[in-house]
Design a protein around this motif. Structure first.
Motif, PDB file in Angstrom:
ATOM      1  N   LEU A 115      -9.687  10.389  -6.736  1.00 21.59           N
ATOM      2  CA  LEU A 115      -8.727   9.448  -6.178  1.00 21.59           C
ATOM      3  C   LEU A 115      -8.083   8.583  -7.252  1.00 21.59           C
ATOM      4  CD1 LEU A 115     -10.388   8.218  -2.883  1.00 21.59           C
ATOM      5  CD2 LEU A 115      -8.458   9.745  -3.152  1.00 21.59           C
ATOM      6  N   SER A 116      -8.787   8.324  -8.316  1.00 18.83           N
ATOM      7  CA  SER A 116      -8.257   7.454  -9.355  1.00 18.83           C
ATOM      8  C   SER A 116      -7.246   8.154 -10.253  1.00 18.83           C
ATOM      9  CB  SER A 116      -9.400   6.904 -10.211  1.00 18.83           C
ATOM     10  OG  SER A 116      -9.991   7.951 -10.950  1.00 18.83           O
ATOM     11  N   SER A 117      -7.086   9.462 -10.120  1.00 21.99           N
ATOM     12  CA  SER A 117      -6.169  10.193 -11.005  1.00 21.99           C
ATOM     13  C   SER A 117      -4.706   9.931 -10.667  1.00 21.99           C
ATOM     14  CB  SER A 117      -6.457  11.695 -10.956  1.00 21.99           C
ATOM     15  OG  SER A 117      -6.160  12.191  -9.672  1.00 21.99           O
ATOM     16  N   ASP A 118      -4.391   9.550  -9.442  1.00 19.95           N
ATOM     17  CA  ASP A 118      -3.016   9.259  -9.060  1.00 19.95           C
ATOM     18  C   ASP A 118      -2.697   7.791  -9.346  1.00 19.95           C
ATOM     19  OD1 ASP A 118      -2.521  11.798  -8.197  1.00 19.95           O
ATOM     20  OD2 ASP A 118      -3.085  11.397  -6.130  1.00 19.95           O
ATOM     21  N   THR A 119      -1.982   7.586 -10.402  1.00 18.21           N
ATOM     22  CA  THR A 119      -1.583   6.218 -10.715  1.00 18.21           C
ATOM     23  C   THR A 119      -0.193   5.977 -10.156  1.00 18.21           C
ATOM     24  OG1 THR A 119      -0.622   6.868 -12.818  1.00 18.21           O
ATOM     25  CG2 THR A 119      -2.957   6.236 -12.831  1.00 18.21           C
ATOM     26  N   ASP A 120       0.195   4.730 -10.102  1.00 22.48           N
ATOM     27  CA  ASP A 120       1.522   4.396  -9.589  1.00 22.48           C
ATOM     28  C   ASP A 120       2.618   4.957 -10.485  1.00 22.48           C
ATOM     29  OD1 ASP A 120       0.478   3.081  -7.430  1.00 22.48           O
ATOM     30  OD2 ASP A 120       0.417   1.129  -8.442  1.00 22.48           O
ATOM     31  N   ASP A 121       2.366   4.999 -11.787  1.00 23.37           N
ATOM     32  CA  ASP A 121       3.354   5.543 -12.713  1.00 23.37           C
ATOM     33  C   ASP A 121       3.586   7.032 -12.465  1.00 23.37           C
ATOM     34  OD1 ASP A 121       3.559   3.067 -13.894  1.00 23.37           O
ATOM     35  OD2 ASP A 121       2.078   3.525 -15.456  1.00 23.37           O
ATOM     36  N   ALA A 122       2.507   7.761 -12.239  1.00 26.08           N
ATOM     37  CA  ALA A 122       2.628   9.196 -11.983  1.00 26.08           C
ATOM     38  C   ALA A 122       3.361   9.444 -10.672  1.00 26.08           C
ATOM     39  CB  ALA A 122       1.252   9.842 -11.951  1.00 26.08           C
ATOM     40  N   ILE A 123       3.081   8.645  -9.670  1.00 25.47           N
ATOM     41  CA  ILE A 123       3.745   8.810  -8.374  1.00 25.47           C
ATOM     42  C   ILE A 123       5.242   8.542  -8.512  1.00 25.47           C
ATOM     43  CG2 ILE A 123       3.924   7.857  -6.045  1.00 25.47           C
ATOM     44  CD1 ILE A 123       0.877   7.463  -6.136  1.00 25.47           C
ATOM     45  N   GLU A 124       5.601   7.511  -9.226  1.00 28.41           N
ATOM     46  CA  GLU A 124       7.019   7.206  -9.446  1.00 28.41           C
ATOM     47  C   GLU A 124       7.701   8.310 -10.246  1.00 28.41           C
ATOM     48  OE1 GLU A 124       8.983   4.846  -8.184  1.00 28.41           O
ATOM     49  OE2 GLU A 124       7.243   4.300  -6.974  1.00 28.41           O
ATOM     50  N   LEU A 125       7.003   8.869 -11.212  1.00 34.43           N
ATOM     51  CA  LEU A 125       7.552   9.968 -12.000  1.00 34.43           C
ATOM     52  C   LEU A 125       7.841  11.178 -11.114  1.00 34.43           C
ATOM     53  CD1 LEU A 125       8.162  11.031 -14.916  1.00 34.43           C
ATOM     54  CD2 LEU A 125       5.829  11.934 -14.883  1.00 34.43           C
ATOM     55  N   TYR A 126       6.911  11.497 -10.213  1.00 38.05           N
ATOM     56  CA  TYR A 126       7.102  12.625  -9.299  1.00 38.05           C
ATOM     57  C   TYR A 126       8.235  12.361  -8.314  1.00 38.05           C
ATOM     58  CZ  TYR A 126       2.699  14.530 -11.025  1.00 38.05           C
ATOM     59  OH  TYR A 126       1.716  15.038 -11.815  1.00 38.05           O
ATOM     60  N   LYS A 127       8.366  11.142  -7.855  1.00 38.35           N
ATOM     61  CA  LYS A 127       9.451  10.803  -6.931  1.00 38.35           C
ATOM     62  C   LYS A 127      10.802  10.916  -7.624  1.00 38.35           C
ATOM     63  CE  LYS A 127       7.034   7.743  -3.742  1.00 38.35           C
ATOM     64  NZ  LYS A 127       6.912   6.368  -3.227  1.00 38.35           N
ATOM     65  N   ASP A 128      10.888  10.458  -8.869  1.00 34.28           N
ATOM     66  CA  ASP A 128      12.138  10.581  -9.625  1.00 34.28           C
ATOM     67  C   ASP A 128      12.498  12.042  -9.860  1.00 34.28           C
ATOM     68  OD1 ASP A 128      12.375   7.850  -9.723  1.00 34.28           O
ATOM     69  OD2 ASP A 128      11.544   7.658 -11.764  1.00 34.28           O
ATOM     70  N   LYS A 129      11.507  12.839 -10.197  1.00 33.90           N
ATOM     71  CA  LYS A 129      11.749  14.264 -10.429  1.00 33.90           C
ATOM     72  C   LYS A 129      12.204  14.954  -9.136  1.00 33.90           C
ATOM     73  CE  LYS A 129       9.766  18.213 -12.737  1.00 33.90           C
ATOM     74  NZ  LYS A 129       8.636  18.737 -13.501  1.00 33.90           N
ATOM     75  N   LYS A 158      13.809  13.541  -6.650  1.00 29.90           N
ATOM     76  CA  LYS A 158      15.187  13.113  -6.366  1.00 29.90           C
ATOM     77  C   LYS A 158      16.182  13.893  -7.214  1.00 29.90           C
ATOM     78  CE  LYS A 158      14.148   8.409  -4.886  1.00 29.90           C
ATOM     79  NZ  LYS A 158      14.230   6.973  -5.226  1.00 29.90           N
ATOM     80  N   LYS A 159      15.849  14.123  -8.474  1.00 31.09           N
ATOM     81  CA  LYS A 159      16.747  14.886  -9.354  1.00 31.09           C
ATOM     82  C   LYS A 159      16.895  16.322  -8.868  1.00 31.09           C
ATOM     83  CE  LYS A 159      15.864  12.218 -13.532  1.00 31.09           C
ATOM     84  NZ  LYS A 159      15.214  12.200 -14.854  1.00 31.09           N
ATOM     85  N   LEU A 160      15.791  16.932  -8.490  1.00 32.72           N
ATOM     86  CA  LEU A 160      15.851  18.306  -7.988  1.00 32.72           C
ATOM     87  C   LEU A 160      16.595  18.381  -6.665  1.00 32.72           C
ATOM     88  CD1 LEU A 160      12.232  19.514  -8.828  1.00 32.72           C
ATOM     89  CD2 LEU A 160      14.358  20.178  -9.966  1.00 32.72           C
ATOM     90  N   ASP A 161      16.413  17.374  -5.833  1.00 32.71           N
ATOM     91  CA  ASP A 161      17.129  17.300  -4.561  1.00 32.71           C
ATOM     92  C   ASP A 161      18.635  17.227  -4.800  1.00 32.71           C
ATOM     93  OD1 ASP A 161      17.760  16.999  -1.907  1.00 32.71           O
ATOM     94  OD2 ASP A 161      16.464  15.285  -1.573  1.00 32.71           O
ATOM     95  N   ALA A 162      19.050  16.384  -5.727  1.00 31.29           N
ATOM     96  CA  ALA A 162      20.475  16.255  -6.049  1.00 31.29           C
ATOM     97  C   ALA A 162      21.023  17.546  -6.641  1.00 31.29           C
ATOM     98  CB  ALA A 162      20.680  15.092  -7.008  1.00 31.29           C
ATOM     99  N   GLU A 163      20.218  18.227  -7.444  1.00 30.45           N
ATOM    100  CA  GLU A 163      20.660  19.485  -8.045  1.00 30.45           C
ATOM    101  C   GLU A 163      20.893  20.555  -6.981  1.00 30.45           C
ATOM    102  OE1 GLU A 163      18.981  22.778 -11.212  1.00 30.45           O
ATOM    103  OE2 GLU A 163      18.147  20.756 -11.238  1.00 30.45           O
ATOM    104  N   VAL A 164      19.996  20.635  -6.017  1.00 24.64           N
ATOM    105  CA  VAL A 164      20.151  21.621  -4.933  1.00 24.64           C
ATOM    106  C   VAL A 164      21.358  21.280  -4.076  1.00 24.64           C
ATOM    107  CG1 VAL A 164      19.081  22.518  -2.831  1.00 24.64           C
ATOM    108  CG2 VAL A 164      17.724  22.259  -4.895  1.00 24.64           C
TER     109      VAL A 164
END
Length: 144
Positions: free
Chosen positions: A46-60, A62-68
């Motif tokens: 459970l401790s492996s998911d940090t807020d920074d990693a979650i934000e990074l995945y959300k940004d990625k 969004k970028k892929l969503d916009a590309e599609v």
């Protein structure tokens, strides 16, 4: 006949003795491994998911969503390429995220006479365009 029967019994009993001794020696020589306890406990996972990693995945995402979205809305792409992209998106189960873009692309496809041009290229293109248009509520006749 009696001697043959006795020799057969002797062979069978010898086989049974050999198989018993083989399994007995296998169980005797087998040792249990003393494995260390697993370091991946529930709290560690459970401790492996940090807020920074979650934000990074959300940004990625969004970028892929916009590309599609841009690939679906691309007006210079070939009709068949766009239809295959729409089909792939729907098969992946992501069609709900791009409903308006898919609808606009199919509207553009129908209004520009794309069905007639694609229908002349191949049977696969005809079947794909027919199925996608019918799935999205367009009135396409079977004879066209």
């Amino acid at each position: 006949m009696a001697t043959e029967f006795l020799s057969l019994q002797h062979v069978l009993s010898a086989r049974e003795n050999v198989s018993l001794t083989e399994t007995e020696t296998e169980t005797e020589t087998r040792r249990s491994a003393n494995y260390e306890p697993n370091s991946w406990d529930y709290d560690y996972l459970l401790s492996s998911d940090t807020d920074d990693a979650i934000e990074l995945y959300k940004d990625k995402a969004k970028k892929l969503d916009a590309e599609v979205r841009s690939k679906i809305s691309n007006e210079t792409a070939e009709f068949l390429t766009q239809l295959e992209l729409i089909d792939t998106i729907q098969r992946l189960g992501l069609g709900y995220r791009f409903e308006s873009e898919i609808r606009r692309a199919l509207d553009r496809f129908v209004s520009s006479g794309g069905f007639e041009s694609v229908a002349k290229t191949s049977l696969q293109a005809t079947a794909l365009s027919f199925r996608l248009l019918r799935q999205h509520g367009f009135d396409v006749s079977q004879g066209t």
